[in-house]
Motif scaffolding. Structure first.
Motif, PDB file in Angstrom:
ATOM      1  N   LEU A   9     -11.280  -0.712   3.667  1.00  0.00           N
ATOM      2  CA  LEU A   9     -11.513  -1.916   2.872  1.00  0.00           C
ATOM      3  C   LEU A   9     -12.721  -2.673   3.410  1.00  0.00           C
ATOM      4  CD1 LEU A   9      -7.856  -3.230   2.564  1.00  0.00           C
ATOM      5  CD2 LEU A   9      -9.182  -2.018   0.833  1.00  0.00           C
ATOM      6  N   THR A  18      -4.957  -7.842   2.779  1.00  0.00           N
ATOM      7  CA  THR A  18      -3.632  -7.404   2.312  1.00  0.00           C
ATOM      8  C   THR A  18      -3.594  -7.285   0.789  1.00  0.00           C
ATOM      9  OG1 THR A  18      -2.883  -9.694   2.405  1.00  0.00           O
ATOM     10  CG2 THR A  18      -2.331  -8.286   4.284  1.00  0.00           C
ATOM     11  N   MET A  21      -5.444  -4.124  -0.086  1.00  0.00           N
ATOM     12  CA  MET A  21      -4.664  -2.931   0.254  1.00  0.00           C
ATOM     13  C   MET A  21      -3.544  -2.727  -0.770  1.00  0.00           C
ATOM     14  SD  MET A  21      -4.362  -0.250   2.119  1.00  0.00           S
ATOM     15  CE  MET A  21      -5.257  -0.473   3.652  1.00  0.00           C
ATOM     16  N   PHE A  44      -1.819   5.117   7.742  1.00  0.00           N
ATOM     17  CA  PHE A  44      -2.570   3.895   7.981  1.00  0.00           C
ATOM     18  C   PHE A  44      -2.986   3.916   9.454  1.00  0.00           C
ATOM     19  CE2 PHE A  44       0.242   3.317   4.460  1.00  0.00           C
ATOM     20  CZ  PHE A  44      -0.512   2.618   3.535  1.00  0.00           C
ATOM     21  N   SER A  56      -6.696  -2.150   7.641  1.00  0.00           N
ATOM     22  CA  SER A  56      -7.637  -2.131   6.517  1.00  0.00           C
ATOM     23  C   SER A  56      -8.144  -0.724   6.196  1.00  0.00           C
ATOM     24  CB  SER A  56      -8.814  -3.052   6.811  1.00  0.00           C
ATOM     25  OG  SER A  56      -9.492  -2.610   7.967  1.00  0.00           O
ATOM     26  N   ARG A  57      -7.432   0.293   6.700  1.00  0.00           N
ATOM     27  CA  ARG A  57      -7.858   1.671   6.431  1.00  0.00           C
ATOM     28  C   ARG A  57      -6.673   2.482   5.927  1.00  0.00           C
ATOM     29  NH1 ARG A  57     -10.037   5.474  11.016  1.00  0.00           N
ATOM     30  NH2 ARG A  57      -8.865   3.925  12.202  1.00  0.00           N
ATOM     31  N   LEU A  58      -6.907   3.192   4.840  1.00  0.00           N
ATOM     32  CA  LEU A  58      -5.927   4.099   4.260  1.00  0.00           C
ATOM     33  C   LEU A  58      -6.499   5.497   4.392  1.00  0.00           C
ATOM     34  CD1 LEU A  58      -3.390   4.700   2.482  1.00  0.00           C
ATOM     35  CD2 LEU A  58      -4.845   4.275   0.499  1.00  0.00           C
ATOM     36  N   ILE A 144       3.743  -2.738   1.638  1.00  0.00           N
ATOM     37  CA  ILE A 144       2.800  -2.898   0.530  1.00  0.00           C
ATOM     38  C   ILE A 144       3.571  -3.625  -0.561  1.00  0.00           C
ATOM     39  CG2 ILE A 144       1.529  -1.676  -1.271  1.00  0.00           C
ATOM     40  CD1 ILE A 144       0.173  -1.220   1.325  1.00  0.00           C
TER      41      ILE A 144
END
Length: 187
Positions: A9, A18, A21, A44, A56-58, A144
């Protein structure tokens, strides 16, 4: 699972990470439903550093061909300005493994009582005795926030990263990219 894609992100002055995400994961879910379930898992990588959040990373995990095919689809429409995409790239040698799974909270005893009454035909008093309000469960896991497309209601999708292990475990992934048993590479 020999490849991965990182979706990071980008900072946005209008939306907290958030919120972004949640939107990214919602699009991912719809994309996985259209792609077909089973071959792409998620993790994650910043979960431990995120202070109770997912970071902030998927990261998407799968074969290089599956990931190229999936990333070539239009599931990221509307989010491309909010993410940096890295990959597909090969999984580093020596990567360990872990299960990333959904955990469902039993947080609504009233709903469980209604189901029990409907299924077993028992009296409301009996259902209350069987499922007291104190049975409500509160999870201390990152989540989420998603909206159900069928009911429009928001719900929390709690996500748990199990301990890291040395050996991979095969299996399939659901429409959220999560699995109760299959591992993803962890690095």
């Amino acid at each position: 699972m020999d490849a991965f894609v990182d979706l990071t992100l980008l900072p946005d002055p209008e939306f907290p990470a958030t919120t972004l995400m949640n939107a990214l994961f919602s699009k991912l879910h719809r994309g996985l439903v259209g792609h077909g379930e089973g071959t792409i898992g998620v993790s994650f990588p910043d979960v431990e550093d995120a202070h109770r959040g997912l970071g902030s990373r998927l990261r998407l995990h799968g074969s290089a061909a599956d990931l190229r095919d999936f990333m070539g689809a239009d599931w990221l429409t509307g989010m491309r300005d909010h993410v940096a995409i890295d990959g597909p790239a090969p999984v580093p040698a020596g990567a360990r493994h872990r299960v990333v799974r959904r955990v469902q909270a039993h947080s609504n005893p009233e709903r469980e009582r209604r189901r029990l009454i409907a299924r077993k035909g028992i009296a409301p008093e009996e259902a209350l005795a069987a499922i007291p309000d104190s049975r409500a469960e509160q999870l201390d896991l990152p989540f989420i926030l998603l909206s159900s497309r069928s009911t429009g209601q928001q719900f929390r999708l709690f996500i748990e990263h199990l301990p890291v292990v040395d050996e991979p475990r095969p299996g399939t992934f659901g429409s959220y990219g999560l699995s109760p048993t299959a591992t993803i590479p962890w690095f």
